[in-house]
Every structure is written in C-alpha cells, then in structure tokens.
Design a protein around this motif. Structure first.
Motif, short mmCIF file in Angstrom:
data_model
loop_
_atom_site.label_atom_id
_atom_site.label_comp_id
_atom_site.label_asym_id
_atom_site.label_seq_id
_atom_site.Cartn_x
_atom_site.Cartn_y
_atom_site.Cartn_z
N ALA A 115 -3.77 -13.88 -0.43
CA ALA A 115 -3.54 -12.60 0.22
C ALA A 115 -2.15 -11.67 -0.92
O ALA A 115 -1.83 -12.54 -1.55
N VAL A 116 -2.52 -10.75 -1.12
CA VAL A 116 -1.31 -9.90 -1.82
C VAL A 116 -0.22 -9.79 -0.63
O VAL A 116 0.17 -8.77 0.32
N ASP A 117 0.62 -10.25 -1.03
CA ASP A 117 2.17 -10.73 -0.91
C ASP A 117 3.19 -10.40 -1.41
O ASP A 117 2.86 -9.97 -2.70
N LEU A 177 -4.01 9.44 -2.37
CA LEU A 177 -4.87 7.78 -2.93
C LEU A 177 -6.25 8.56 -3.15
O LEU A 177 -6.70 7.79 -3.70
N VAL A 178 -5.58 9.90 -4.15
CA VAL A 178 -6.95 10.32 -5.15
C VAL A 178 -6.20 10.78 -6.46
O VAL A 178 -4.92 10.91 -6.69
N GLY A 179 -6.64 9.77 -7.84
CA GLY A 179 -6.24 10.52 -8.90
C GLY A 179 -6.65 8.30 -9.76
O GLY A 179 -6.83 7.75 -9.35
N PRO A 180 -5.66 8.72 -10.76
CA PRO A 180 -5.56 7.41 -11.35
C PRO A 180 -5.33 6.42 -10.76
O PRO A 180 -3.97 6.12 -9.71
N ALA A 181 -5.90 4.94 -11.40
CA ALA A 181 -5.22 4.08 -10.74
C ALA A 181 -5.33 2.62 -11.44
O ALA A 181 -6.46 2.60 -12.63
N ARG A 182 -4.98 1.73 -11.33
CA ARG A 182 -5.02 0.38 -12.38
C ARG A 182 -5.53 -0.50 -11.31
O ARG A 182 -5.12 -0.80 -10.20
N VAL A 183 -6.36 -0.93 -12.01
CA VAL A 183 -7.43 -2.39 -11.61
C VAL A 183 -6.63 -3.88 -11.81
O VAL A 183 -6.47 -3.90 -13.09
N ARG A 240 -0.82 4.20 -8.53
CA ARG A 240 -1.61 3.88 -7.92
C ARG A 240 -2.22 2.31 -7.97
O ARG A 240 -2.31 2.29 -9.39
N ALA A 241 -2.55 1.59 -6.24
CA ALA A 241 -3.08 -0.10 -7.87
C ALA A 241 -3.84 -0.44 -6.89
O ALA A 241 -3.97 0.25 -5.91
N LEU A 242 -5.37 -0.87 -7.40
CA LEU A 242 -6.69 -1.60 -7.04
C LEU A 242 -6.27 -3.02 -6.82
O LEU A 242 -6.74 -3.07 -8.53
N PHE A 243 -6.34 -3.88 -5.80
CA PHE A 243 -6.18 -5.04 -6.28
C PHE A 243 -7.49 -5.97 -5.55
O PHE A 243 -8.11 -6.06 -4.84
N ARG A 244 -8.10 -6.00 -7.61
CA ARG A 244 -9.25 -6.90 -6.84
C ARG A 244 -9.41 -8.42 -6.93
O ARG A 244 -8.84 -8.89 -7.67
N THR A 245 -9.46 -8.85 -5.89
CA THR A 245 -10.07 -10.18 -4.93
C THR A 245 -10.86 -10.68 -5.36
O THR A 245 -12.17 -9.99 -5.10
#
Length: 64
Positions: free
Chosen positions: A39-41, A24-30, A55-60
């Motif tokens: 919903a992220v489906d 869960l730690v490190g570079p991620a794409r937003v 890694r991905a971070l979903f901005r909703t």
C-alpha cells in the motif's frame, strides 16, 4: 490508472469529482516501488524525495 481523491486521506478535503482534470495532465515522475510494498501509505511516501513534485505515478506490483 487509479486516482485517489484527497478526501481519502484528509477529512474535509476534495472528493474525486472536485479534482480538476487539468491537475492530472502534464509531466509526472514515475516512482517504482518494491514488490514488498502492498500500500502507498504515509510511511512509504515519507521516505521519498518529493520536493518540487507536482505529479507522481506510483508503479506497484499491481501495475507491472
């Protein structure tokens, strides 16, 4: 921040207590999702270019 365990999506997969904190730690794409996405489906994810993504971070709309 919210983390969904793989077991939320795949039977027999790891639960949240089995997920390594190192993963869960490190570079991620937003990834900014439109407000219309509630919903992220699979349909939302299928339309994204996630090649070579660790890694991905979903901005909703809920995280704005």
């Amino acid at each position: 921040m919210h983390v969904d365990a793989p077991s939320h999506f795949m039977a027999g997969a790891a639960g949240v207590t089995d997920v390594s904190m190192d993963s869960l730690v490190g570079p991620a794409r937003v990834i900014d999702l439109p407000d219309a996405v509630s919903a992220v489906d699979r349909l939302v994810v299928a339309g994204l270019d996630l090649e070579d993504l660790q890694r991905a971070l979903f901005r909703t709309s809920r995280s704005r």
